[in-house]
Design a protein around this motif. Structure first.
Motif, mmCIF file in Angstrom:
data_model
loop_
_atom_site.group_PDB
_atom_site.id
_atom_site.type_symbol
_atom_site.label_atom_id
_atom_site.label_comp_id
_atom_site.label_asym_id
_atom_site.label_seq_id
_atom_site.Cartn_x
_atom_site.Cartn_y
_atom_site.Cartn_z
ATOM 1 N N VAL A 1 0.887 -1.283 0.025
ATOM 2 C CA VAL A 1 -0.150 -0.040 0.000
ATOM 3 C C VAL A 1 0.672 1.306 -0.104
ATOM 4 O O VAL A 1 0.693 2.118 -0.802
ATOM 5 C CB VAL A 1 -0.914 0.021 1.192
ATOM 6 C CG1 VAL A 1 -1.677 1.349 1.302
ATOM 7 C CG2 VAL A 1 -2.078 -1.104 0.874
ATOM 8 N N ARG A 2 1.934 1.516 0.942
ATOM 9 C CA ARG A 2 2.976 2.457 0.973
ATOM 10 C C ARG A 2 3.500 2.566 -0.348
ATOM 11 O O ARG A 2 3.506 4.043 -0.928
ATOM 12 C CB ARG A 2 3.827 2.144 1.973
ATOM 13 C CG ARG A 2 3.568 2.349 3.508
ATOM 14 C CD ARG A 2 4.537 2.161 4.403
ATOM 15 N NE ARG A 2 4.028 2.018 5.669
ATOM 16 C CZ ARG A 2 3.974 2.843 6.690
ATOM 17 N NH1 ARG A 2 4.466 4.249 6.238
ATOM 18 N NH2 ARG A 2 3.508 2.712 8.040
ATOM 19 N N THR A 3 4.081 1.649 -1.205
ATOM 20 C CA THR A 3 4.657 1.934 -2.369
ATOM 21 C C THR A 3 3.686 2.356 -3.316
ATOM 22 O O THR A 3 4.058 3.179 -4.231
ATOM 23 C CB THR A 3 5.548 0.418 -2.794
ATOM 24 O OG1 THR A 3 6.169 0.124 -1.573
ATOM 25 C CG2 THR A 3 6.058 0.726 -4.050
ATOM 26 N N ALA A 4 2.633 1.670 -3.375
ATOM 27 C CA ALA A 4 1.488 2.053 -4.177
ATOM 28 C C ALA A 4 1.150 3.292 -4.208
ATOM 29 O O ALA A 4 0.838 4.256 -5.309
ATOM 30 C CB ALA A 4 0.366 0.858 -4.437
ATOM 31 N N LEU A 5 1.000 4.010 -3.131
ATOM 32 C CA LEU A 5 0.605 5.434 -2.855
ATOM 33 C C LEU A 5 1.912 6.363 -3.440
ATOM 34 O O LEU A 5 1.440 7.267 -3.857
ATOM 35 C CB LEU A 5 0.483 5.728 -1.397
ATOM 36 C CG LEU A 5 -0.744 5.062 -0.830
ATOM 37 C CD1 LEU A 5 -0.929 5.305 0.804
ATOM 38 C CD2 LEU A 5 -1.949 6.097 -1.403
ATOM 39 N N LYS A 6 2.942 5.868 -3.275
ATOM 40 C CA LYS A 6 4.052 6.564 -3.839
ATOM 41 C C LYS A 6 4.064 6.605 -5.360
ATOM 42 O O LYS A 6 3.972 7.633 -6.176
ATOM 43 C CB LYS A 6 5.463 6.165 -3.443
ATOM 44 C CG LYS A 6 5.826 6.552 -1.898
ATOM 45 C CD LYS A 6 6.938 5.607 -1.444
ATOM 46 C CE LYS A 6 7.179 5.723 -0.070
ATOM 47 N NZ LYS A 6 8.331 5.006 0.520
ATOM 48 N N LYS A 7 3.687 5.465 -5.958
ATOM 49 C CA LYS A 7 3.656 5.363 -7.281
ATOM 50 C C LYS A 7 2.500 6.195 -7.979
ATOM 51 O O LYS A 7 2.395 7.081 -8.889
ATOM 52 C CB LYS A 7 3.220 4.078 -7.779
ATOM 53 C CG LYS A 7 4.658 2.888 -7.221
ATOM 54 C CD LYS A 7 5.466 3.001 -8.475
ATOM 55 C CE LYS A 7 6.922 2.090 -8.034
ATOM 56 N NZ LYS A 7 7.784 2.533 -8.681
ATOM 57 N N ALA A 8 1.278 6.194 -7.211
ATOM 58 C CA ALA A 8 0.196 6.974 -7.571
ATOM 59 C C ALA A 8 0.198 8.465 -7.735
ATOM 60 O O ALA A 8 -0.424 9.207 -8.406
ATOM 61 C CB ALA A 8 -1.013 6.461 -6.837
#
Length: 198
Positions: free
Chosen positions: A189-196
């Motif tokens: 979730v943390r990495t996906a938020l950065k990507k988004a």
């Protein structure tokens, strides 16, 4: 806002169930698919819920999975699709079948649902195709995550934060490819938020 119920199945009918949560009975509308998955009277059940408030009523709608609840939200965003019609579509089609129908433009499949005519089915396909584009079929980088996996939970988390389904799926897929096999849900979730956010 009531987002989830855990309790005992007190009773049910064709379009709703009553869930006893520590002595309080919640009347929850649901699709026939959800109702048939609840089990026997007295069994413990867990339902993801959507609460709708209007001038004259407060209504709870229940779903066996967060994915089904997310599809309900998508369906009711289409003009002319209210809660009753959305539940009719979810009674006729599983989330996977609904995704395939929308992506392939198969309005006839959606028109099988009670209360859905050809024009409304076409509108559902047209309006949702862009919104679910990131959940594309096949094994591409934005392939639909398997229900119950951390990927599905991470996509659901991003959807709950207000991301569109296509954005959420793409961000989670990018995070998975960066983190490698079997990352923790938190890391995903943390990495996906950065990507988004890029």
């Amino acid at each position: 806002m009531i987002a989830k119920l855990r309790g005992l199945l007190d009773s049910f009918s064709a379009d709703h169930a009553v869930i006893d949560v520590q002595g309080v009975g919640y009347l929850v509308s649901a699709s026939t698919r959800t109702l048939s998955a609840l089990g026997a009277l007295g069994d413990e059940v867990v339902l993801h819920t959507e609460m709708q408030v209007s001038q004259d009523a407060i209504r709870l709608i229940g779903f066996t999975t967060a994915e089904e609840r997310d599809w309900f939200r998508l369906l009711t965003s289409v003009q002319g699709v209210g809660a009753r019609v959305a539940l009719g579509i979810l009674s006729a089609l599983s989330p996977d079948e609904l995704l395939r129908s929308v992506m392939s433009g198969d309005k006839a499949m959606i028109a099988r649902a009670q209360g859905v005519g050809p024009k409304l089915a076409q509108r559902v396909v047209n309006e949702l195709k862009d919104k679910v584009g990131g959940l594309a079929l096949g094994g591409g980088p934005a392939a639909a995550p398997q229900p119950g996996s951390f990927s599905a939970d991470a996509v659901s988390a991003l959807l709950n934060l207000g991301f569109r389904p296509a954005e959420a799926s793409s961000a989670v897929a990018a995070a998975e490819s960066e983190l490698g096999p079997e990352p923790s849900l938190d890391a995903l979730v943390r990495t996906a938020l950065k990507k988004a956010a890029r």
